[in-house]
Design a protein around this motif. Structure first.
Motif, PDB file in Angstrom:
ATOM      1  N   UNK A  79      37.761  25.310  19.650  1.00 46.55           N
ATOM      2  CA  UNK A  79      37.685  25.202  18.190  1.00 46.55           C
ATOM      3  C   UNK A  79      38.202  23.836  17.759  1.00 46.55           C
ATOM      4  N   UNK A  80      39.274  23.377  18.403  1.00 41.00           N
ATOM      5  CA  UNK A  80      39.817  22.057  18.082  1.00 41.00           C
ATOM      6  C   UNK A  80      38.795  20.965  18.386  1.00 41.00           C
ATOM      7  N   UNK A  81      38.042  21.147  19.482  1.00 44.84           N
ATOM      8  CA  UNK A  81      37.003  20.172  19.817  1.00 44.84           C
ATOM      9  C   UNK A  81      35.924  20.156  18.738  1.00 44.84           C
ATOM     10  N   UNK A  82      35.477  21.368  18.335  1.00 44.06           N
ATOM     11  CA  UNK A  82      34.489  21.444  17.267  1.00 44.06           C
ATOM     12  C   UNK A  82      34.993  20.816  15.984  1.00 44.06           C
ATOM     13  N   UNK A  83      36.276  21.069  15.678  1.00 45.54           N
ATOM     14  CA  UNK A  83      36.885  20.491  14.483  1.00 45.54           C
ATOM     15  C   UNK A  83      36.962  18.971  14.589  1.00 45.54           C
ATOM     16  N   UNK A 138      41.810  14.509  22.437  1.00 46.67           N
ATOM     17  CA  UNK A 138      40.601  14.720  23.236  1.00 46.67           C
ATOM     18  C   UNK A 138      40.959  14.838  24.709  1.00 46.67           C
ATOM     19  N   UNK A 139      41.909  14.025  25.163  1.00 44.71           N
ATOM     20  CA  UNK A 139      42.314  14.048  26.565  1.00 44.71           C
ATOM     21  C   UNK A 139      43.055  15.340  26.913  1.00 44.71           C
ATOM     22  N   UNK A 140      43.842  15.851  25.957  1.00 47.68           N
ATOM     23  CA  UNK A 140      44.648  17.044  26.242  1.00 47.68           C
ATOM     24  C   UNK A 140      43.831  18.331  26.168  1.00 47.68           C
ATOM     25  N   UNK A 141      42.825  18.382  25.301  1.00 48.85           N
ATOM     26  CA  UNK A 141      42.107  19.627  25.039  1.00 48.85           C
ATOM     27  C   UNK A 141      41.552  20.297  26.290  1.00 48.85           C
ATOM     28  N   UNK A 142      40.891  19.590  27.228  1.00 46.61           N
ATOM     29  CA  UNK A 142      40.392  20.271  28.428  1.00 46.61           C
ATOM     30  C   UNK A 142      41.509  20.871  29.300  1.00 46.61           C
ATOM     31  N   UNK A 143      42.738  20.353  29.142  1.00 41.61           N
ATOM     32  CA  UNK A 143      43.857  20.839  29.943  1.00 41.61           C
ATOM     33  C   UNK A 143      44.626  21.960  29.259  1.00 41.61           C
ATOM     34  N   UNK A 186      49.667  21.160  19.059  1.00 40.53           N
ATOM     35  CA  UNK A 186      49.727  22.352  18.201  1.00 40.53           C
ATOM     36  C   UNK A 186      48.344  22.746  17.689  1.00 40.53           C
ATOM     37  N   UNK A 187      47.577  21.765  17.188  1.00 38.75           N
ATOM     38  CA  UNK A 187      46.275  22.094  16.617  1.00 38.75           C
ATOM     39  C   UNK A 187      45.338  22.696  17.657  1.00 38.75           C
ATOM     40  N   UNK A 188      45.514  22.302  18.927  1.00 41.47           N
ATOM     41  CA  UNK A 188      44.668  22.826  19.989  1.00 41.47           C
ATOM     42  C   UNK A 188      44.882  24.319  20.196  1.00 41.47           C
ATOM     43  N   UNK A 189      46.108  24.793  20.028  1.00 37.30           N
ATOM     44  CA  UNK A 189      46.405  26.213  20.268  1.00 37.30           C
ATOM     45  C   UNK A 189      46.718  26.971  18.982  1.00 37.30           C
ATOM     46  N   UNK A 190      46.646  26.311  17.830  1.00 38.72           N
ATOM     47  CA  UNK A 190      47.091  26.935  16.579  1.00 38.72           C
ATOM     48  C   UNK A 190      46.294  28.189  16.246  1.00 38.72           C
ATOM     49  N   UNK A 191      44.976  28.142  16.448  1.00 38.49           N
ATOM     50  CA  UNK A 191      44.160  29.301  16.098  1.00 38.49           C
ATOM     51  C   UNK A 191      44.384  30.436  17.078  1.00 38.49           C
ATOM     52  N   UNK A 192      44.655  30.099  18.326  1.00 41.94           N
ATOM     53  CA  UNK A 192      45.014  31.129  19.296  1.00 41.94           C
ATOM     54  C   UNK A 192      46.338  31.781  18.911  1.00 41.94           C
ATOM     55  N   UNK A 193      47.259  30.995  18.383  1.00 39.75           N
ATOM     56  CA  UNK A 193      48.549  31.531  17.941  1.00 39.75           C
ATOM     57  C   UNK A 193      48.358  32.494  16.769  1.00 39.75           C
ATOM     58  N   UNK A 194      47.398  32.215  15.885  1.00 41.18           N
ATOM     59  CA  UNK A 194      47.120  33.143  14.796  1.00 41.18           C
ATOM     60  C   UNK A 194      46.445  34.403  15.307  1.00 41.18           C
TER      61      UNK A 194
END
Length: 486
Positions: free
Chosen positions: A164-168, A296-301, A358-366
């Motif tokens: 989702x973060x990538x799409x955003x 971008x670099x962190x998202x795949x990890x 945080x933004x990468x996992x924020x929606x998962x946290x919700x």
């Protein structure tokens, strides 16, 4: 020969990259409509020549409606339990919202009333915003709730949140880079007619992305869960009370509110800073995109790191990085030349890494916060929990830019000067931008480190308890069905 689909234990398509790509496309669609929101203040104050304080007041007004609108839509979705939809109720509402968003975004940038009376401009702005917001909410609230029903596996949810973060990011970066080169002239002044056309094009692109998501999303978790033996009547007040007692939801919301107040407030000031301090607004999008490289670099990890360290743990470390980077940005000698621009970019690189974690996992946290609601109170209330989270985010998105405009006017900003502010004003914008980013980072740390309480160990225990509960309920329902049949 057609490739055979791999199914899970429940006969659904096994979770995979298609799910992640589809979910990413959904946020791309949302951001095709949302990305231009940061341009509104410049459009209405500099091009339309609306008084900055009047605009700030109107923005607060429509944003309050925007915030109230979210829980209203959320409760409607949660109450919609009798009608049957081919692809589920969340996807049905998203389809309806995406249809309206085809043209709704452009309604916020109608340029032909530029020379009208202030009252006419105010009416056009409020009416356009309300129509856009109605369709955006219908699409966005169920989209956020959708994550919790695509999969209940923490790693899958982390993957969905990351994608989702990538799409955003893509949905933000494409207009962020291209638009400043198109909608500003050689004197750094905005061209309103071009903004309107861009909004129409982005509406079409968003609609296409939504359709891809709808066609490729599989619902694997029951949307309307009844935990107790007798279904209880939905109680909005109780649901709101439960939200305030839901520490993960409150913590994630405090972090998001702080981030949006600071980041959204900084958006207008950043534009003025590049217009009048660095004297090149066209490169502002490129600079912002460059600063997103760490995300971008962190998202795949993200999935691998979440499994190893946990969402809360990673997010807190990211918040600390942001606080340090923004403090340096405020205190460092950022001069209006190439050297100062390099320092600014380096600070933003570190800040975006912290915010990005945080933004990468924020929606998962919700999604986990929705589960927490069921774990603690016996009801899922996906739409209400997400929409209340969105309610406070929307308030922050209105408070931030409005507050920033008031501060900017107090620091000398004048919409009449457009892209050519006095140097003293431009210097003030340079410090205001850093201060706003620092505020966002500190609030993010408070929400994630001090309030949010689902660490890795607690999350594992909650997931195990809910899986056991759902298994028991499924067994009981099957036994009751057999008894009824006899």
């Amino acid at each position: 020969m057609k490739k055979k689909k791999i199914l899970d234990a429940n006969g659904k398509r096994k979770f995979g990259i298609v799910d992640s790509l589809a979910y990413a496309a959904g946020d791309f669609g949302c951001n095709m409509s949302f990305a231009l929101k940061g341009t509104m203040a410049i459009f209405w104050t500099q091009f339309m020549r609306m008084d900055s304080i009047l605009y700030a007041g109107l923005l607060i007004l429509v944003q309050i409606w925007d915030a109230i609108n979210d829980p209203l839509i959320g409760t409607i979705i949660d109450n919609d339990k009798k009608r049957k939809y081919k692809r589920g109720k969340f996807l049905a509402y998203i389809w309806l919202g995406s249809l309206g968003l085809l043209v709704a975004g452009a309604l916020c940038f109608i340029p032909w009333v530029k020379n009208s009376e202030p009252l006419v401009k105010a009416i056009v702005f409020v009416a356009g915003y309300i129509l856009w917001d109605a369709f955006y909410t219908i699409a966005n609230v169920p989209y956020g709730s959708l994550l919790s029903v695509i999969s209940n596996d923490p790693a899958d949810r982390a993957s969905l949140s990351a994608w989702r973060s990538i799409g955003s990011m893509i949905g933000n970066m494409v207009p962020m880079v291209i638009l400043p080169m198109i909608i500003y002239d050689s004197n750094n002044n905005i061209i309103g007619e071009r903004v309107f056309i861009a909004a129409l094009i982005m509406g079409v692109a968003g609609f296409i992305a939504f359709q891809f998501m709808i066609r490729n999303t599989v619902i694997r978790v029951e949307e309307n869960v009844t935990v107790s033996e007798a279904p209880q009547k939905f109680n909005v007040i109780k649901a709101m009370g439960n939200f305030m007692k839901n520490r993960p939801a409150v913590g994630a919301t405090v972090a998001a509110m702080g981030m949006f107040i600071g980041m959204q407030a900084a958006t207008t000031a950043v534009t003025v800073m590049f217009q009048s301090y660095f004297k090149n607004v066209a490169i502002s999008g490129i600079v912002t995109m460059f600063a997103m490289i760490p995300i971008v670099a962190f998202t795949p990890l993200a999935r691998k790191f979440v499994v190893k360290y946990g969402k809360k743990e990673l997010s807190v470390v990211g918040a600390i990085c942001s606080v340090v980077a923004c403090a340096i940005m405020l205190l460092a000698p950022i001069t209006p030349d190439g050297k100062g621009l390099v320092i600014y970019i380096l600070c933003q690189l570190i800040n975006s890494l912290g915010m990005g974690v945080y933004s990468t996992v924020s929606w998962s946290m919700m999604g986990d916060a929705i589960d927490y609601n069921e774990w603690k109170f016996g009801t899922r209330e996906e739409g209400t929990v997400y929409s209340l989270h969105s309610f406070f985010r929307k308030l922050a998105q209105g408070i931030g830019p409005s507050l920033a405009l008031v501060i900017m006017v107090a620091l000398g900003y004048s919409e009449i000067n457009a892209g050519n502010q006095l140097f003293s004003v431009a210097l003030n914008m340079r410090y205001l931008v850093a201060a706003l980013y620092l505020f966002a980072a500190v609030m993010q740390f408070i929400g994630l480190a001090l309030i949010y309480n689902l660490d890795k160990k607690t999350l594992a225990r909650m997931t195990a308890d809910l899986n056991a509960l759902h298994g028991a309920n499924a067994t009981e329902s099957a036994e009751n069905g057999e008894a009824d049949a006899q």
